[in-house]
Motif scaffolding. Structure first.
Motif, mmCIF file in Angstrom:
data_model
loop_
_atom_site.group_PDB
_atom_site.id
_atom_site.type_symbol
_atom_site.label_atom_id
_atom_site.label_comp_id
_atom_site.label_asym_id
_atom_site.label_seq_id
_atom_site.Cartn_x
_atom_site.Cartn_y
_atom_site.Cartn_z
ATOM 1 N N MET A 199 0.861 -1.168 0.000
ATOM 2 C CA MET A 199 0.000 0.000 0.000
ATOM 3 C C MET A 199 0.909 1.233 0.000
ATOM 4 N N ASN A 200 0.724 2.106 -0.964
ATOM 5 C CA ASN A 200 1.554 3.303 -1.052
ATOM 6 C C ASN A 200 0.937 4.452 -0.261
ATOM 7 N N ILE A 201 1.619 5.590 -0.273
ATOM 8 C CA ILE A 201 1.204 6.723 0.543
ATOM 9 C C ILE A 201 -0.191 7.235 0.184
ATOM 10 N N LYS A 202 -0.548 7.239 -1.094
ATOM 11 C CA LYS A 202 -1.889 7.690 -1.489
ATOM 12 C C LYS A 202 -2.966 6.758 -0.948
ATOM 13 N N GLU A 203 -2.697 5.458 -0.992
ATOM 14 C CA GLU A 203 -3.653 4.486 -0.462
ATOM 15 C C GLU A 203 -3.762 4.604 1.060
ATOM 16 N N ASP A 258 4.862 5.371 5.937
ATOM 17 C CA ASP A 258 5.223 5.601 4.539
ATOM 18 C C ASP A 258 4.788 4.491 3.595
ATOM 19 N N PHE A 259 4.676 3.280 4.095
ATOM 20 C CA PHE A 259 4.398 2.129 3.234
ATOM 21 C C PHE A 259 3.783 1.015 4.077
ATOM 22 N N VAL A 260 2.815 0.314 3.518
ATOM 23 C CA VAL A 260 2.216 -0.842 4.194
ATOM 24 C C VAL A 260 2.569 -2.093 3.405
ATOM 25 N N VAL A 273 12.838 6.984 8.407
ATOM 26 C CA VAL A 273 13.254 8.086 9.274
ATOM 27 C C VAL A 273 14.268 8.952 8.532
ATOM 28 N N SER A 274 13.942 10.239 8.373
ATOM 29 C CA SER A 274 14.767 11.165 7.597
ATOM 30 C C SER A 274 15.257 12.329 8.458
ATOM 31 N N ILE A 275 16.474 12.758 8.234
ATOM 32 C CA ILE A 275 17.031 13.916 8.953
ATOM 33 C C ILE A 275 16.233 15.180 8.671
ATOM 34 N N ASN A 276 15.422 15.206 7.617
ATOM 35 C CA ASN A 276 14.633 16.384 7.258
ATOM 36 C C ASN A 276 13.408 16.601 8.144
ATOM 37 N N GLU A 277 13.130 15.690 9.053
ATOM 38 C CA GLU A 277 11.952 15.826 9.913
ATOM 39 C C GLU A 277 12.192 16.908 10.969
#
Length: 140
Positions: free
Chosen positions: A1-5, A20-22, A37-41
């Motif tokens: 399942m992607n982010i839109k779903e 982010d993903f199922v 997990v991204s440093i941009n958060e």
């Protein structure tokens, strides 16, 4: 399942959407999902500037959102809002840092009316980062 779903199922949105993903979901029973997990958060600006660590409460929130995907995937729960009713037995076993891929596993172990309980585990490369029992209530 992607982010839109995912966004078609749960009401959370940026900057607070933490799944982010199922990989798979068994509606009303189980979900396995991921948070990259991204440093941009935003929370890494102050937690902590010299050693960025994902706050434990956000790990628990990620697990809760994954669990919400399992519950809200049931036809009778579509469009409902999941609320925390309790957080029990939370244990943190390792730090979660930028670059980690957080695996979110939630088993719904009890459901009575609009109140339920999920057993949740967050892992990084099969090493447990957090274990927790989540209580939730479904509102409309």
């Amino acid at each position: 399942m992607n982010i839109k779903e995912i966004q078609e199922i749960i009401p959370h949105r940026y900057p607070f959407l933490l799944v982010d993903f199922v990989e798979y979901v068994i509606p009303g029973e189980k979900v396995v999902a991921y948070k990259n997990v991204s440093i941009n958060e935003q929370h890494f600006i102050g937690h902590f500037p010299e050693e960025p660590v994902m706050p434990g409460v956000l790990i628990i929130e990620s697990l809760a959102q994954a669990g919400a995907i399992a519950i809200l995937s049931l036809e009778e729960n579509k469009g409902k809002i999941p609320y925390f009713a309790g957080i029990n037995k939370a244990r943190f076993r390792r730090k979660v840092v930028p670059g980690d891929r957080l695996k979110l596993e939630v088993d719904i172990i009890k459901m009575k009316g609009n109140i339920g309980v999920g057993k949740a585990i967050a892992k990084v490369e099969e090493e447990i980062a957090c274990e927790v029992e989540l209580m939730f209530a479904l509102g409309s």
